[in-house]
Design an enzyme around this catalytic site. Structure first.
Site, mmCIF file in Angstrom:
data_model
loop_
_atom_site.group_PDB
_atom_site.id
_atom_site.type_symbol
_atom_site.label_atom_id
_atom_site.label_comp_id
_atom_site.label_asym_id
_atom_site.label_seq_id
_atom_site.Cartn_x
_atom_site.Cartn_y
_atom_site.Cartn_z
ATOM 1 C CG ASP A 113 -2.320 -0.433 0.921
ATOM 2 O OD1 ASP A 113 -3.148 0.426 0.607
ATOM 3 O OD2 ASP A 113 -2.566 -1.651 0.971
ATOM 4 C CG ASP A 215 -5.385 4.656 1.043
ATOM 5 O OD1 ASP A 215 -6.292 3.811 1.075
ATOM 6 O OD2 ASP A 215 -5.377 5.682 1.759
ATOM 7 C CD GLU A 265 -9.344 3.646 -1.598
ATOM 8 O OE1 GLU A 265 -10.268 3.115 -0.960
ATOM 9 O OE2 GLU A 265 -8.397 4.232 -1.056
ATOM 10 C CG HIS A 338 -8.543 -3.348 3.141
ATOM 11 N ND1 HIS A 338 -8.252 -3.255 1.790
ATOM 12 C CD2 HIS A 338 -8.398 -2.101 3.648
ATOM 13 C CE1 HIS A 338 -7.941 -2.008 1.507
ATOM 14 N NE2 HIS A 338 -8.021 -1.284 2.598
#
Length: 569
Positions: A113, A215, A265, A338
Site C-alpha cells: 500500500d 490509497d 483507489e 479489506h
C-alpha cells in the site's frame, strides 16, 4: 508445427503491450488477520512467510500486502508514522526483506500500500510541521486560520464524520484531515514534500517490491480557495482540477524507474477520465472501481439507508467498465477487499450461501478483462460475521455509522443490522486455517473475534476436498495463465448478452478465432436458456454434470458455465 507456430506468433502480434501484470493474479493479504507466528493475537510478516507455500499451491503471482509500516494504528495502519520502518507488531525490516526474498524464490511478487494523501499525526514530518508556524515543514501539511467566530476555516466534513479541521492550540491554527483527526493531509502543493514522497517510493522499489496499491489518491488535490461546500454533503471534493499534474509527476519521478504494477483507489473518477488514469499511457496500471460493489450503499454513504439494487444494476456497472476497456486501459477485477463485506453475503441470498453460488461468483468476475484480485479467505468461502453488539467491533467507520444511525432515530437493532451488512470488520476477521481453537490463526487471543463458522469453513477442510472452492479458484487461475484460452481470457473483446434479464448474466470474450461465453444463473430457481450460438466445448462448470444441447441450456440454481462458442455456424 510450423503453421501452428506462425499462427501463434500472428496472434501474439495482435496483442498490444503484453505487460506481466496483465496475465497475473493478485492475492490481497491483510497482515493483521492472516497468520500469527508468535502468539500475540496479531498476524505478522513471519506468518505470511510461513504461508507462502499455500499461496504457491493456489497459483497466484502477486501478493498485495496491506500496510505494515510503523503506525500508532488509529486506522489499522493507514496512519503511517514512518514510511521506512515496519510496525513492531508485524515484525522488522529484516522480516520484510526475508518475505520479499522467499516470495521471489516462489515466483511471487510483492506490492504494498502507498498511502500519501496523509500521514499519522505522529509522523516526524507532522511533529516538525506543528512545532512552529515558521518551521520549513510547516507547509508540508495544510494549515489555515479559523473564522472570526472561532469556527473552522470552512464547512468541509471528514470521511469519518465531523469537521475535517482540527484546532492546534500551540500554533493557533487548524490542520486539514480528510479522514481521522490523527491522519493530517499532506500538502501536495509543496514541491519539497512531493520530492520526499518520490524518494521514499524509489527506496521501496530498489528494495525489491514490484509496485503499489495507491490509497485514496484522488484526495491529494484540494480546492485552493477553501470555500464552503454547498452540495449538502460538505465532504472534501475529490479529483480536483490540477490533480493530473501531480499524478504525471508521481509516475515520472517515482514509478517509471522500475517495471511495476500500480493500482489506484480513485473515488470520484468518471468513465470519461479513465483513459487518463488507466489508459495505455495512464497514470496507473489500473484502477479499483466501486460502482459494482457499492450498489447497496445509501445516499451520502449511509449504510443504514441501503439502496435496493438488482442484477440489472450490477450488470450495467460491469458492462460500462468492460466496454470501456475494449478500447483502452486495463481493469482491476475484484469482489472483496479489506474495505468491503464478504461477497457471498452481498450477492447471494442468506439461505443459499454455499460452494455452488461461491463458484458462480468466482466465475463471473474471473473471466472479465483485467487482473483478478482474490482477498484472503475468499478462496475458501469466508462470510460476514455478526457480533452481538457494537462493542465487539474495531472498525472506526462501523462505529461512526452505528452512532450516526442512532442519532437519526434508528433503533439499536436496526443500526446493528446495518453494521452486520456493511462493516469492514466482516473482511478483517482472522483467516480460518483449521477447526482448532482460534481457527489456527493464533495460539493467543486474536485481536478481532473469529467468525463462529470456522469449524467447517477453513483451509484444512478445503484442501482435503478436491471439489472445494479452493480448487475451483485454482482451476480459474490455471485457465487464465496456462490454457488454450489464456489469451482470449486476458485480451479478448467483451460483449454482454441478455441485458434485460433479472436472473442471468451472460457475456462473451473474443480474440482472433476464439470466442468463449460465460453464463451464470444468479437465481435459486431453474431456468431454460436459448442461446443464439452453438456450444463447441464446455470449458468449466460449477456442477458435476451438465444439461445442455447445442444452443440450449437448462440452468440449475446458481449454475455457471464457461464454454467455447462454435464459430463455424
Amino acid at each position: 508445427m510450423v503453421q501452428l507456430s506462425e499462427r501463434m506468433n500472428e496472434e501474439s502480434a495482435t496483442i498490444k503491450n503484453r505487460q506481466w501484470w496483465k496475465e497475473a493474479v493478485v492475492y490481497q493479504i491483510y497482515p493483521k488477520s492472516f497468520y500469527d507466528s508468535n502468539g500475540d493475537g496479531i498476524g505478522d510478516l513471519k506468518g505470511v512467510i510461513q504461508k507462502l507455500d499455500y499461496l504457491k499451491e493456489l497459483g497466484i503471482d502477486v501478493i498485495w500486502l496491506s500496510p505494515v509500516y510503523q503506525s500508532p494504528m488509529d486506522d489499522n495502519g493507514y496512519d503511517i508514522s514512518d514510511y521506512q520502518a515496519i510496525a513492531e507488531e508485524f515484525g522488522s525490516m529484516e522480516d520484510m526483506d526475508l518475505l520479499i526474498h522467499e516470495a521471489k524464490k516462489r515466483n511471487i511478487k510483492i506490492i504494498m500500500d502507498l498511502v500519501v494523501n496523509h500521514t499519522s499525526d505522529e509522523h516526524e514530518w507532522f511533529i516538525e510541521s506543528k512545532s512552529d508556524v515558521n518551521h520549513p515543514k510547516r507547509d508540508w501539511y495544510i494549515w489555515r486560520n479559523g473564522r472570526k467566530d472561532e469556527a473552522p476555516p470552512n464547512n468541509w466534513k471528514s470521511i469519518f464524520g465531523g469537521s475535517c479541521w482540527e484546532y492546534d492550540e500551540q500554533t493557533g491554527q487548524y490542520y486539514l484531515h480528510a479522514f481521522s483527526k490523527k491522519q493530517p493531509d499532506l500538502n501536495w502543493e509543496n514541491p519539497d514534500l512531493r520530492n520526499a514522497v518520490y524518494k521514499m517510493v524509489r527506496w521501496w522499489l530498489d528494495k525489491g517490491i514490484s509496485g503499489f496499491r495507491v490509497d485514496a489518491i484522488t484526495f491529494i488535490k484540494k480546492r485552493q480557495d477553501f470555500a464552503d461546500s454547498h452540495d449538502g454533503m460538505n465532504v472534501i471534493e475529490t479529483n480536483q482540477q490540477g490533480i493530473h499534474e501531480f499524478l504525471s509527476e508521481l509516475r515520472k519521478e517515482a514509478f517509471t524507474s522500475h517495471d511495476i504494477l500500480t493500482v489506484a483507489e480513485a473515488p470520484g473518477v468518471s468513465y470519461k477520465e479513465l483513459p487518463i488514469y488507466a489508459g495505455e499511457d495512464g497514470h496507473f496500471s489500473m484502477l479499483f472501481e466501486f460502482d459494482h460493489v457499492d450498489l447497496d450503499v445509501g445516499k451520502e454513504g449511509k449504510w443504514y439507508e441501503p439502496y435496493n439494487w438488482n442484477l440489472l444494476d450490477f450488470k450495467k456497472a460491469i458492462s460500462d467498465s468492460q466496454t470501456f476497456y475494449n478500447n483502452t486501459g486495463w481493469g482491476a477485477l475484484y469482489l472483496e477487499n479489506h474495505d468491503q463485506p464478504r461477497s457471498l453475503n452481498k450477492f447471494i441470498k442468506p439461505e443459499d450461501i454455499g460452494p455452488i453460488p461461491a463458484k458462480m461468483l468466482a466465475t463471473v468476475y474471473f473471466f472479465l478483462k483485467g487482473t483478478p484480485f482474490i482477498y484472503q479467505g475468499q478462496e475458501i468461502g469466508m462470510t460476514n460475521v455478526q457480533y452481538p453488539s457494537i462493542e465487539h467491533y474495531n472498525d472506526l467507520a462501523s462505529i461512526d455509522q452505528y452512532y450516526s444511525a442512532l442519532k437519526e432515530g434508528f433503533s439499536k437493532e436496526e443500526a446493528l443490522a446495518a453494521i452486520w451488512r456493511r462493516s469492514r470488520d466482516n473482511s478483517r476477521t482472522p483467516m480460518q486455517w483449521n477447526h482448532s481453537e482460534y481457527a489456527g490463526f493464533s495460539q493467543g487471543t486474536p485481536w478481532l473475534e473469529i467468525n463462529s463458522n470456522y469449524s467447517f469453513i477453513n483451509v484444512e477442510n478445503a484442501l482435503k476436498d478436491h471439489n472445494s472452492l479452493f480448487y475451483f479458484y485454482k482451476k480459474l487461475i490455471s485457465l487464465r495463465k496456462s490454457s488454450p484460452y489464456s489469451d482470449v481470457i486476458a485480451f479478448g473483446k467483451y460483449e454482454d448478452m441478455f441485458k434485460d434479464s433479472l436472473q442471468i448474466m451472460v457475456y462473451t470474450r473474443e480474440l482472433n478465432d476464439k470466442k468463449i461465453a460465460v453464463i451464470a444463473n444468479f437465481d435459486n430457481k431453474e431456468l431454460t436458456l436459448n442461446l443464439d450460438f452453438n456450444i463447441k466445448n464446455v470449458i468449466l462448470s460449477n456442477y458435476d454434470y451438465l444439461e445442455l444441447h447445442l444452443n440450449q441450456i437448462k440452468l440449475r440454481p446458481y449454475e455457471s458455465i464457461v464454454c467455447e462458442v462454435d464459430l463455424s455456424f
